[in-house]
Design an enzyme around this catalytic site. Sequence first.
Site, mmCIF file in Angstrom:
data_model
loop_
_atom_site.group_PDB
_atom_site.id
_atom_site.type_symbol
_atom_site.label_atom_id
_atom_site.label_comp_id
_atom_site.label_asym_id
_atom_site.label_seq_id
_atom_site.Cartn_x
_atom_site.Cartn_y
_atom_site.Cartn_z
ATOM 1 N N LYS A 119 7.228 30.006 43.331
ATOM 2 C CA LYS A 119 8.213 29.384 42.435
ATOM 3 C C LYS A 119 9.540 29.291 43.193
ATOM 4 C CE LYS A 119 10.205 29.697 37.787
ATOM 5 N NZ LYS A 119 11.627 29.625 38.208
ATOM 6 N N LYS A 291 -1.305 27.501 37.591
ATOM 7 C CA LYS A 291 -1.649 26.314 36.807
ATOM 8 C C LYS A 291 -3.166 26.188 36.749
ATOM 9 C CE LYS A 291 2.477 23.899 38.498
ATOM 10 N NZ LYS A 291 2.985 22.790 39.334
ATOM 11 N N CYS A 420 51.013 43.355 44.830
ATOM 12 C CA CYS A 420 50.141 42.919 45.918
ATOM 13 C C CYS A 420 49.999 44.044 46.938
ATOM 14 C CB CYS A 420 50.718 41.672 46.582
ATOM 15 S SG CYS A 420 49.826 41.153 48.059
ATOM 16 N N CYS A 438 49.151 37.327 43.512
ATOM 17 C CA CYS A 438 50.377 37.761 44.177
ATOM 18 C C CYS A 438 51.421 36.656 44.080
ATOM 19 C CB CYS A 438 50.078 38.085 45.641
ATOM 20 S SG CYS A 438 51.544 38.258 46.674
ATOM 21 N N CYS A 444 53.929 36.872 51.921
ATOM 22 C CA CYS A 444 52.727 37.708 51.875
ATOM 23 C C CYS A 444 51.881 37.418 53.114
ATOM 24 C CB CYS A 444 51.927 37.426 50.609
ATOM 25 S SG CYS A 444 50.386 38.378 50.515
#
Length: 739
Positions: A119, A291, A420, A438, A444
């Site tokens: 499957k 099946k 932060c 932040c 940063c």
Amino acid sequence: MTEAEAAQELARLAGLLAQANLAYHTLDAPEISDADYDALKQRNAEIEARFPHLKRPDSPSEQVGARPGEGFSKVSHAVRMMSLGNAFDDADVADFDRSIRKYLGLDVETALAYTAEPKIDGLSLSLRYEQGVLVQAATRGDGEVGENVTANARTIADIPARIEGAPEVLEVRGEVYMSHADFAALNTRQEAEGGKLFANPRNAAAGSLRQLDAAITRARPLRFFAYSWGELSEPLAETQMQAIERLAGLGFQTNPLTRRCADLDAMIAHYRDIEAQRATLGYDIDGVVYKLDDLGLQARLGFRSTTPRWAIAHKFPAELAWTRLEAIDIQVGRTGALSPVARLTPVTVGGVVVSNATLHNEDYIAGRDSRGQEIRDGKDIRVGDWVQVYRAGDVIPKIADVDLNKRPEGANPFEFPEQCPECGSPAIREEGDAVRRCTGGVICPAQAVEKLKHFVSRAAFDIEGLGAKQVEQFHADGWIREPADIFELRSRYGEGLQQLKNREGWGEKSATNLFQAIDDKRRIPLARLIFALGIRHVGEVGAKDLSLHYRDWDAMAAALDTARLAALAHRAADTAEEQERQQAQAEGRRARISDTRAAVIAAQEVPPEAAAAWADLIGVDGIGATLGLSLSDAFANGDERAAFDRLSAHLTVIPPDAPARDSPVAGKTVVFTGSLEKMTRAEAKARAEALGAKVAGSVSKKTDLLVAGPGAGSKLKTAESLGIETLDEDGWLKLIEGL
């Protein structure tokens, strides 16, 4: 369980499963694991069996998939695309065989053969061939109506455009998937280009197939296994196995592990064999499908409401392992998003050593989902906990459960940082956002590095020799802090060529080539520059729309400055609107939204020129208020604006090509719908815009022309009802011929 409790639980399950179906089938972003989904569905079935009179009209047991998305034309399947029932152990498989025998009136001594096949964990697709020519490809959707993805399917190498010796009408059904190797390569490329990383191969395959631009699909390594069929003008064979062999003979890829099993024991044995090979197959599977082999008996058995009686999926147990959570780290992304990551005692899950797992956001750690509802029975996650980890091809595995019995004494709830961890700036969570961000922006370092990686990505400046690895090195050494620094490398360090060529991994030639590559990018199209800035919500399409509208960097910056007061008024109105909505709900009255917004905006005393500039911005096709606010905030931030100005001083910004004004479609609004066979949707849109047309996504009274390909649906009907001129693809090409 009382009837009232049962009814309440069925309502809850219907809501949970509907949301899960939408997330998995339509949004390609699963919110729960397969195991959790199966457990919810099983519980729903058990309650319905006990209280059949309480079965709901929207019962999950009557649903297949989810409604199709809005981006494609719709296709009605000639033969419904069904789901499959599930077996979770050998006893369930034996019950399946027993129920078939009972239905057919056969005793246990009568031989019944089955086919067994892996499957595949991908996206179901139906391919329609007429006279041997592929004329349509459609996703499953809700089983009755799917999405027309013909142009995209044509780009998949495993799908033949023509076949010889087939019935006049043949619908081939199968699974689109992506191999593990191709998935890893795609994510590596996405990361290098600053693009979105896919969670797993299934999401990558589904997202790639459902691109509105077939050129994107063409660039993605999709594969296809055929395993079934829909409408036929004549039978393919007498047995399932013979039919699969015939599909292979027609040129389709069929799974080599498909076997004909003579009896129940052979089915289980083949299941065990496939399960043992699962980790080495190179693609994801989540079970084995059985099946009944005789197609005549399949026809006698027929279907239930959503599943065939003659087939079932024997699911694999979830790949799970228990380990200790040693720490929770917070990573900061390009837009300032704080993302928690679990650091684990290394453990083997599905043949792979796992030491990290995603924790998504602070709600997930606290035991809540994005809607505030409990997950993991409300159990939070703490450092020191024993956690159950699962993976299904994911980039980063996930945590499924927490063992409270093993929680160490003194383990405290995790406190998500409000500053932060990289720069100490406040980290805020906006209303309606699941993520804390932040506010440090350019100061940063974590955001700076990620923004620089995005800036040099392929869809942005695409500077040869300056990729993510080099950006990290140069930033760590203080050579590059912001995009403008890239264009000062030669002047700042270039008598400094000596410094660069002596670095590990560099030489005189590579250093010289880098400086030349940087110089080559001093001329940049406006759309690429806007995208490269990495402003939240501004993707490639939005950047292009903005460039076509403003056409000049300075003009756009000036317009944003003018619109700023109106943007702030809009945000204040949004805040007041949400407060009014909450207060009205608490007081049990209807919210006065329009009055509230009008009063707040009036109180801001927005100058007319600001209101006009704001209306002009959010009126740009594809922009809107959310993107407009994000753009306005970026240009109003002093540090960011200064960085933008320093960058633009090094560049010559190329405006977009002026659209033609003397073409037959100049100034007209054009809509494309249905399949386009001689061009992709993106190519058609670009050509129309180059000729001065505005391309819209929906039909309205303002639409001047509809171009309708095969499979055109509701848009064509709407256009006809409004008396809008309609052309087929050939008519459109003839109209613009020679232009």
